[in-house]
Design an enzyme around this catalytic site. Structure first.
Site, mmCIF file in Angstrom:
data_model
loop_
_atom_site.group_PDB
_atom_site.id
_atom_site.type_symbol
_atom_site.label_atom_id
_atom_site.label_comp_id
_atom_site.label_asym_id
_atom_site.label_seq_id
_atom_site.Cartn_x
_atom_site.Cartn_y
_atom_site.Cartn_z
ATOM 1 N N THR A 161 40.643 -12.270 13.625
ATOM 2 C CA THR A 161 39.227 -12.060 13.306
ATOM 3 C C THR A 161 38.367 -13.257 13.654
ATOM 4 O O THR A 161 37.156 -13.123 13.847
ATOM 5 C CB THR A 161 39.075 -11.738 11.811
ATOM 6 O OG1 THR A 161 39.657 -12.788 11.044
ATOM 7 C CG2 THR A 161 39.748 -10.419 11.461
ATOM 8 N N CYS A 162 38.985 -14.422 13.749
ATOM 9 C CA CYS A 162 38.195 -15.615 14.049
ATOM 10 C C CYS A 162 37.598 -15.568 15.446
ATOM 11 O O CYS A 162 36.573 -16.187 15.703
ATOM 12 C CB CYS A 162 39.032 -16.869 13.873
ATOM 13 S SG CYS A 162 40.526 -16.878 14.893
ATOM 14 N N VAL A 163 38.241 -14.806 16.352
ATOM 15 C CA VAL A 163 37.718 -14.698 17.716
ATOM 16 C C VAL A 163 37.452 -13.245 18.075
ATOM 17 O O VAL A 163 37.287 -12.907 19.257
ATOM 18 C CB VAL A 163 38.695 -15.338 18.730
ATOM 19 C CG1 VAL A 163 38.701 -16.843 18.583
ATOM 20 C CG2 VAL A 163 40.095 -14.762 18.595
#
EC number: 2.3.2.26
Length: 1010
Positions: A977-979
């Protein structure tokens, strides 16, 4: 004895004369000084001789005058009533005794003298009448005053040349002299024999048409400016009032307002008070020309007065019932923004009787009688000017005036104002809106500004059923204006407001006055237009009725230049002074930055997507000024561990005092006490934020409640106002501020009436109280907002608003009942509200206050705490660029169906994948078969938010991405989810891909899944 040859005294010593030319020590300067001294001595001697001569001349004149006066007095005493006696009396001058004897004899035994018409008699009678008048003014209590007044009254009523005598007296300060006599009368008046003849004398010159114009003018500026005039003439007031020729008031020019007699504030106020005493009983009988003159004159007088000049000092507050937002438990310091430190002209202290008389002007009874009497169309401009001036000079009574006008004739007057004046007015037209400050538009402003005030007031208690009513249903009250008219009117106001914000010289707006409106500033015009615009735009945002781009002013500016200038101006304003940036009000921002003034006051003039871009740039500039760069790694990161089983409490304990503008790295602890794998590049924090919101916005926690649309608002019960609960509200505000700061979307929906308070609450938090605004801007509690909170109460208030009977039959008072834990307590809506019944006149006030209490006052502390936390992260002036609907979109994204085609068009691929790879083709085919709920789950699985970005997936940062994750078809898809990355195994079967994808997005697993 020798006799001296030249008569010299032989005993006197002869002067010795030296002919030898002996030298003396006298210099040239000494000679000059001696000559100057002798010249001064000669001049002083001459001056003394001249003075003595003048004194002798004066003394001889006094003796001669005394002798002449004695001779004249003897002549007068010999035959008082003859022409010679009268001539002697005139020559005697202001001889009080002689005047008293003459007026006593003439009035008692020789009244025929006063009827003489010979020119010689006439000239002398004129001069004597002036002396008698001065005698009365000098001492109205003298023994001869009554006789003087009888003589004067007879001369001005019975003499064949009474008109000439009256004209002579008026031209010789008749009313100024008699004013001095009236000012010596006691208040209240005591029985006196001079009152009746004095009152008769006052109106005598007004009985003659030949001199009526000048006489009435002098009477108004000289006599009607006397303080408490009716009280001074009380025993003779009835006959006096009956003789006043106000039916001819149109003969008086309106430029009397500029005469020296009316130069002071006190004289204007007393003239207005006396008009308020004498004019209302005549409304029904006044001819239209006289009525129109009265209305215009009263409006000019009020426009020339400073705000609050007509109200008692304890009422000197700009707040009205629609502005009420006080808290009896708190006393806040109010900071007023001033334009100048020059001493202001203070209104005079007025007595209680004058105040009471003036209070009749804004009363509902007076306004109704005024409107009822003014049925002639020619009077409408005067009515408009009068009502607008009344609202301006008496702001605490503004609501009562506006409500009465709106109620009269079911809003018919509003339609007349718009269709008769505003619609055809050149003000605010698209082709020439920049010329609004020209003096030739002076007469156009009162109708437009009064209509703006009226409609702003009406919208407070106007439901959507009434607003959108076409008038076909007789049971539904009709909107005074059609939707097309409202659209046209709002465009005019938008052009005016934009022109006044978009000024090269903001000082002219702040300090310049509107032509013809006295003390009304252009800034006040701007604020009135802004308030009405915000009310109409709020209605249009909730239920659109205007055409696309109706609110945009992009045709009047270059958007790119506007964006660059706004960003530069905001950066300049945000530069810290002494380590801290100053908190600026909307007015100060508008003064310092025209572009930020537009964005903070009429933001809807700029398209939403442009404002979102400006907002993101503001945030980026702030990051850079603090040494952070969201695109160059996450230095100076604050690292926090959070237990998955206790997300909310751990977040509260560890982040309440952390600088949330800096990078935050979250490490989750699973249920076994182990740290979860993964490095937080921003995605884990987004997941933390999502889980945190689930917990803190759970209505079972007691901090938030949900309406029938599942929109959240702070709980109103007492538990929510305790310090610990308020700390939670502040923490939640900080967390949502962090989400806005970093562009993270959160899946939460707030009630519109709660978000609508962001503007005013942020100002309150900063200690800024804008008394110049009238305080409606950003503060209204709209009746329609109550429908989403308490439908039953809303329907009850709508019933009360349109109730045809007497509202007092419903036995309501100005209180609300509040029940908590089985205990009911009664809250006063206004001081002593339990003893004030709801009547036909005040029911709109009651309706507004009930709605305001439920929508605002019950949650004031909770809202303050929430927005205090929010403002620590997001600059208030950034948030004021958006209304409540737009702020909701900023927080949670667009609650619209997910467009798979748009998502695919802005997706990036990695590894073996590209847009035409078989697995990818199969993936998009499968996703297109998902329903909207499944699509949202997929979006949340990859990005941690279930809603699409505000402006489409092109704005998702980083872009949605897919990369291959081996060819093992037994593995589930995973996500970073961070990217915003989906790791998709190379499935061969659409069935398997669908099954595995649904299993993954429904697993609700943590970051370990990747």
């Amino acid at each position: 004895m020798d006799i001296p040859l030249f008569g010299d005294n032989p005993t006197k010593r002869r002067r010795e004369i030296n002919l030898g030319g002996a030298h003396t020590a006298t210099s040239y300067n000494d000679i000059l000084q001696e000559a100057k001294l002798r010249r001064l001595q000669r001049n002083d001697l001459k001056r003394r001789q001249d003075s003595a001569t003048r004194i002798q001349h004066w003394w001889r004149g006094k003796i001669a005058l005394k002798q002449v006066r004695q001779l004249l007095r003897r002549t007068f005493d010999q035959d008082i009533t003859s022409l010679t006696g009268l001539r002697s009396l005139v020559l005697l001058g202001q001889d009080e005794d002689a005047l008293g004897r003459w007026s006593s004899v003439v009035s008692s035994s020789r009244p025929d003298v006063l009827s003489q018409s010979d020119p010689s008699w006439l000239t002398l009678l004129q001069k004597v009448s002036l002396r008698l008048l001065r005698s009365v003014a000098a001492d109205p209590r003298s023994q001869y005053a009554e006789a003087h007044l009888r003589v004067l009254t007879t001369l001005l009523s019975s003499n064949p040349h009474r008109v000439q005598i009256a004209k002579y007296l008026v031209s010789h300060r008749f009313y100024s002299i008699i004013r001095d006599a009236i000012l010596q009368l006691p208040v209240p008046a005591k029985p006196s024999p001079i009152l009746a003849p004095l009152a008769t004398l006052l109106t005598a010159p007004l009985a003659y048409q030949d001199i009526l114009s000048g006489s009435l003018r002098e009477f108004i500026v000289t006599i009607l400016t006397i303080p408490l005039l009716p009280n001074r003439l009380l025993p003779a007031l009835g006959p006096f009032s009956a003789r006043l020729p106000f039916a001819s008031l149109n003969l008086v020019p309106l430029d009397i307002i500029d005469t020296p007699s009316l130069s002071s504030l006190e004289s204007k106020i007393h003239l207005l008070a006396n008009l308020a005493a004498f004019m209302p009983p005549r409304y029904a009988a006044l001819p239209p020309p006289a009525f129109a003159t009265y209305l215009q004159l009263a409006a000019l007088l009020m426009n020339a007065l400073p705000t609050h000049a007509l109200e008692p000092r304890q009422e000197n507050s700009a707040k009205s019932w629609a502005d009420e937002d006080t808290d009896d438990e708190e006393s806040e310091t109010l900071v007023t923004v001033v334009t100048s430190f020059e001493p202001k002209q203070r209104p005079p202290r007025l007595d209680e009787k004058t105040h009471k008389r003036l209070q009749t002007l804004p009363s509902s009874e007076h306004i109704t009688s005024l409107l009822r009497a003014a049925q002639n169309q020619t009077l409408l401009p005067g009515i408009i000017s009068f009502c607008f001036a009344l609202c301006t000079v008496w702001p605490t009574r503004r609501d009562k005036v506006l409500t009465t006008i709106m109620a009269y004739n079911r809003g018919g007057l509003v339609r007349e104002i718009y269709r008769g004046f505003v619609r055809r007015s050149p003000l605010g037209r698209d082709n020439n809106f920049s010329d609004i400050t020209k003096p030739e538009h002076a007469s156009q402003w009162p109708p437009l500004l009064l209509l703006a005030d009226l409609y702003t007031q009406a919208l407070l208690t106007m439901g959507d059923d009434e607003f959108f009513s076409s008038g076909n249903n007789p049971d539904t009250p009709r909107n005074p204006l059609s939707l097309d008219e409202i659209t046209e009117f709002s465009r005019k106001l938008l052009n005016i407001a934009f022109a006044l914000y978009w000024r090269e010289d903001p000082t002219s707006v702040q300090e310049g006055s509107v032509p013809g409106l006295g003390s009304v500033k252009w800034e006040s015009v701007r604020e009135k237009a802004t308030k009405c615009l915000q009310a109409l735009h709020a209605r249009d945002s909730r239920r659109p009725f205007t055409p696309p781009d109706h609110w945009h002013m992009t045709s009047q500016l270059d958007v790119n230049s506007f964006i660059q200038a706004a960003i530069f101006e905001e950066k300049q304003l945000s530069q810290p002074e002494n380590g801290r940036a100053a908190a600026l009000s909307k007015r100060q921002i508008a003064y310092l930055s025209p572009r930020l003034g537009v964005l903070n006051n009429i933001p809807f003039a700029i398209p939403f997507d442009v404002r979102v871009g400006i907002f993101r740039q503001f945030v980026l500039n702030d990051m850079q000024s603090r040494g952070f760069d969201m695109y160059r790694g996450r230095m100076m990161t604050t690292r926090v561990t959070i237990r998955r089983t206790n997300v909310a409490q751990d977040g509260f304990d560890r982040l309440s005092d952390v600088d949330l503008k800096g990078p935050i790295a979250i490490t989750f602890i699973d249920q076994f006490g182990n740290e979860e794998a993964g490095i937080d590049g921003g995605g884990v924090f987004k997941e933390f934020l999502t889980n945190l919101c689930k917990e803190v916005f759970d209505t079972d926690r007691g901090l938030w409640l949900a309406n029938k649309k599942n929109e959240l608002y702070p709980a109103p019960h007492s538990y929510a106002t305790e310090p610990h609960s308020l700390a939670w509200y502040r923490f939640i505000g900080r967390i949502l501020g962090k989400a806005l700061y970093e562009g993270i979307l959160v899946d939460v929906a707030f009630a519109g009436f709660f978000l609508a308070k962001v503007h005013i609450l942020l100002l309150d938090i900063l200690g800024v109280s804008l008394t110049y605004l009238g305080q409606w801007l950003g503060k209204q509690s709209w009746l329609d907002d109550l429908q989403s909170l308490d439908p039953e109460l809303y329907q009850g208030l709508i019933f009360l608003k349109h109730y045809q009977g007497d509202p007092e039959d419903l036995s309501l008072n100005f209180t609300v009942a509040e029940e908590e834990f089985g205990v009911t307590k009664t809250i006063d809506l206004i001081p002593n509200g339990s003893n004030i019944p709801v009547t036909r006149e005040n029911r709109l006030q009651y309706i507004y206050l009930v709605a305001h209490y439920r929508l605002t006052k019950q949650i004031k502390k909770q809202s303050n705490a929430f927005f205090e936390g929010l403002s620590e992260i997001i600059d208030p002036k950034w948030l004021r660029m958006f209304n409540q609907q737009e702020l909701q979109i900023l927080l949670g994204g667009v609650d619209t169906p997910i467009d798979i085609d748009d998502l695919r068009a802005h997706t990036q691929y990695g590894g073996l994948y590209d847009d035409h790879e078989p697995t990818i083709e199969m993936f998009w085919s499968v996703v297109k078969t998902f329903n909207q709920d499944e699509r949202r789950k997929l979006l949340r699985f990859v990005t941690s938010c279930s809603r699409p970005p505000l402006l489409g997936f092109k704005e998702l940062n980083p872009n949605f991405a897919i990369r291959d994750a081996t060819g093992d078809e037994n593995r589930l898809p995973t996500a970073s989810t961070c990217v915003n990355l989906l790791k998709l195994p190379r499935y061969k079967s659409p069935h398997v891909l669908r099954e595995k994808l649904l299993q993954a997005i429904n697993s609700n697993a943590g970051f370990d899944l990747s």
